[in-house]
Design an enzyme around this catalytic site. Structure first.
Site, PDB file in Angstrom:
ATOM      1  N   HIS A   1      38.818  41.421  39.359  1.00 34.22           N
ATOM      2  CA  HIS A   1      38.903  40.077  38.696  1.00 34.22           C
ATOM      3  C   HIS A   1      39.284  40.566  37.195  1.00 34.22           C
ATOM      4  O   HIS A   1      39.180  39.709  36.170  1.00 34.22           O
ATOM      5  CB  HIS A   1      37.658  39.480  38.692  1.00 34.22           C
ATOM      6  CG  HIS A   1      37.287  38.826  39.784  1.00 34.22           C
ATOM      7  ND1 HIS A   1      38.233  37.702  40.219  1.00 34.22           N
ATOM      8  CD2 HIS A   1      36.792  39.029  41.162  1.00 34.22           C
ATOM      9  CE1 HIS A   1      37.591  37.244  41.354  1.00 34.22           C
ATOM     10  NE2 HIS A   1      36.898  38.096  41.787  1.00 34.22           N
TER      11      HIS A   1
ATOM     12  N   HIS B   1      28.374  42.873  45.397  1.00 34.24           N
ATOM     13  CA  HIS B   1      27.309  42.216  44.434  1.00 34.24           C
ATOM     14  C   HIS B   1      25.974  42.219  45.487  1.00 34.24           C
ATOM     15  O   HIS B   1      25.160  41.786  45.100  1.00 34.24           O
ATOM     16  CB  HIS B   1      27.540  40.784  44.178  1.00 34.24           C
ATOM     17  CG  HIS B   1      28.821  40.534  43.109  1.00 34.24           C
ATOM     18  ND1 HIS B   1      29.109  39.386  42.740  1.00 34.24           N
ATOM     19  CD2 HIS B   1      29.502  41.567  42.814  1.00 34.24           C
ATOM     20  CE1 HIS B   1      29.934  39.626  41.991  1.00 34.24           C
ATOM     21  NE2 HIS B   1      30.564  40.692  41.957  1.00 34.24           N
TER      22      HIS B   1
ATOM     23  N   HIS C   1      31.518  45.614  43.727  1.00 34.32           N
ATOM     24  CA  HIS C   1      32.505  44.755  44.315  1.00 34.32           C
ATOM     25  C   HIS C   1      31.662  43.806  45.197  1.00 34.32           C
ATOM     26  O   HIS C   1      31.565  42.251  44.981  1.00 34.32           O
ATOM     27  CB  HIS C   1      33.634  44.967  44.756  1.00 34.32           C
ATOM     28  CG  HIS C   1      34.301  43.819  45.397  1.00 34.32           C
ATOM     29  ND1 HIS C   1      34.915  42.812  44.548  1.00 34.32           N
ATOM     30  CD2 HIS C   1      34.646  43.358  46.466  1.00 34.32           C
ATOM     31  CE1 HIS C   1      35.599  41.887  45.145  1.00 34.32           C
ATOM     32  NE2 HIS C   1      35.154  42.449  46.437  1.00 34.32           N
TER      33      HIS C   1
ATOM     34  N   GLU D   1      33.633  42.882  35.395  1.00 35.94           N
ATOM     35  CA  GLU D   1      34.733  42.156  35.894  1.00 35.94           C
ATOM     36  C   GLU D   1      34.408  40.863  36.006  1.00 35.94           C
ATOM     37  O   GLU D   1      35.189  39.851  35.992  1.00 35.94           O
ATOM     38  CB  GLU D   1      35.449  42.749  36.763  1.00 35.94           C
ATOM     39  CG  GLU D   1      34.764  42.699  37.968  1.00 35.94           C
ATOM     40  CD  GLU D   1      35.656  42.633  39.392  1.00 35.94           C
ATOM     41  OE1 GLU D   1      36.795  42.613  39.409  1.00 35.94           O
ATOM     42  OE2 GLU D   1      34.797  42.531  40.473  1.00 35.94           O
TER      43      GLU D   1
HETATM   44 FE   LIG Z   1      35.246  42.767  42.465  1.00 35.93          FE
END
Ligand SMILES: [Fe+2]
Length: 270
Positions: A68, A178, A176, A39
């Site tokens: 995203h 990261h 998500h 994403e």
């Molecule tokens: Fe995300």
């Protein structure tokens, strides 16, 4: 079967390190099927048709998403219809695409599910009840091998889904944030990691140049977050061995752009 899951690919550095290493890693570790969260793969926000093709050509079999997914909306609408691309399944009714797909791997069925948490995320249906319904249907269809990418902000939502579904699915990996967590484990045949961490630049702020985030934090004035052109890139991957729907082994691989050897971390098996 042995499957692998690659964490959130962020921008060109993320795509580049995959292009340079994935086929080699697949061969060395005999990986049958690769899932990747994409994403953030195009400039850090969304996924273009061109970049999607580029990623699928590196040996990725299916691309998952999150908050995203629809940043490059028109291109994503096309991809959801034509390519092995998923968006979180619990988006409200009427949103294009789907978040579950069953593949054939070595003559066996493998279901990939993409779900999204609710805390700080776009409007979605309750992911916990949603997952229960999806699993009921898959079991009815006789699908035993099941992997879930749970795209969520908070560790608690991820641990909740793990505690709810352990013993019922082969693997769950969070995405998500990261930033990778170190709780890789197998419980009751379910491999689990709260967050796999990004695949992209590791020497800034979640894959983005630090200048604007620092400015925003210190002055309240924001701006466009940019993926740097050059950086210290990392590729992060979870590998799971599945037999009859159960995870029997699991480890994480990290490839740093400036080091030859992979860093391998074994799961705790309970
Ligand atoms: Fe995300």
């Amino acid at each position: 079967m042995r499957i692998a899951f690659i964490g959130d690919i962020v921008g060109r550095p993320g795509r580049k390190i995959i292009k340079e290493n994935l086929s080699k890693i697949k061969e060395e570790y005999n990986i049958d099927f690769v899932i990747a969260n994409g994403e953030n793969a195009s400039h850090g926000f969304g996924l273009t048709v061109k970049n999607c093709k580029e990623l699928l050509n590196t040996g990725i079999d299916v691309i998952t998403g999150g908050n995203h997914t629809f940043d490059k909306r028109q291109e994503m609408y096309a991809l959801l219809e034509t390519a092995p691309v998923l968006r979180p399944d619990n988006y409200p009714e009427g949103v294009p695409g789907e978040g579950i797909k069953v593949f054939e791997v070595n003559g066996e069925k493998l279901a990939i599910i993409n779900l999204m948490g609710q805390y700080t995320m776009p409007t979605v249906e309750n992911p916990f009840n949603w997952a229960t319904r999806l699993l009921y249907n898959l079991k009815e269809e006789g699908v035993e091998n099941i992997f879930i990418d749970f795209h969520a902000e908070v560790t608690s939502e991820k641990r909740i889904i793990f505690m709810m579904l352990k013993g019922q699915v082969s693997g769950i990996c969070g995405t998500h944030t990261h930033v990778g967590t170190d709780d890789l484990q197998i419980v009751d045949g379910t491999a689990y990691l709260t967050d796999i961490g990004l695949t992209g630049c590791r020497d800034n702020i979640i894959g983005m140049n630090e200048k604007i985030p620092i400015q925003k934090a210190t002055t309240g004035i924001g701006g466009h977050f940019e993926v740097p052109n050059s950086c210290k890139a990392i590729l992060q991957m979870m590998v799971i061995d599945i037999e009859d729907g159960k995870a029997v082994d699991c480890f994480k691989l990290k490839k740093l752009c400036d080091r030859k050897e992979l860093i391998k971390t074994e799961a705790i098996i309970d």
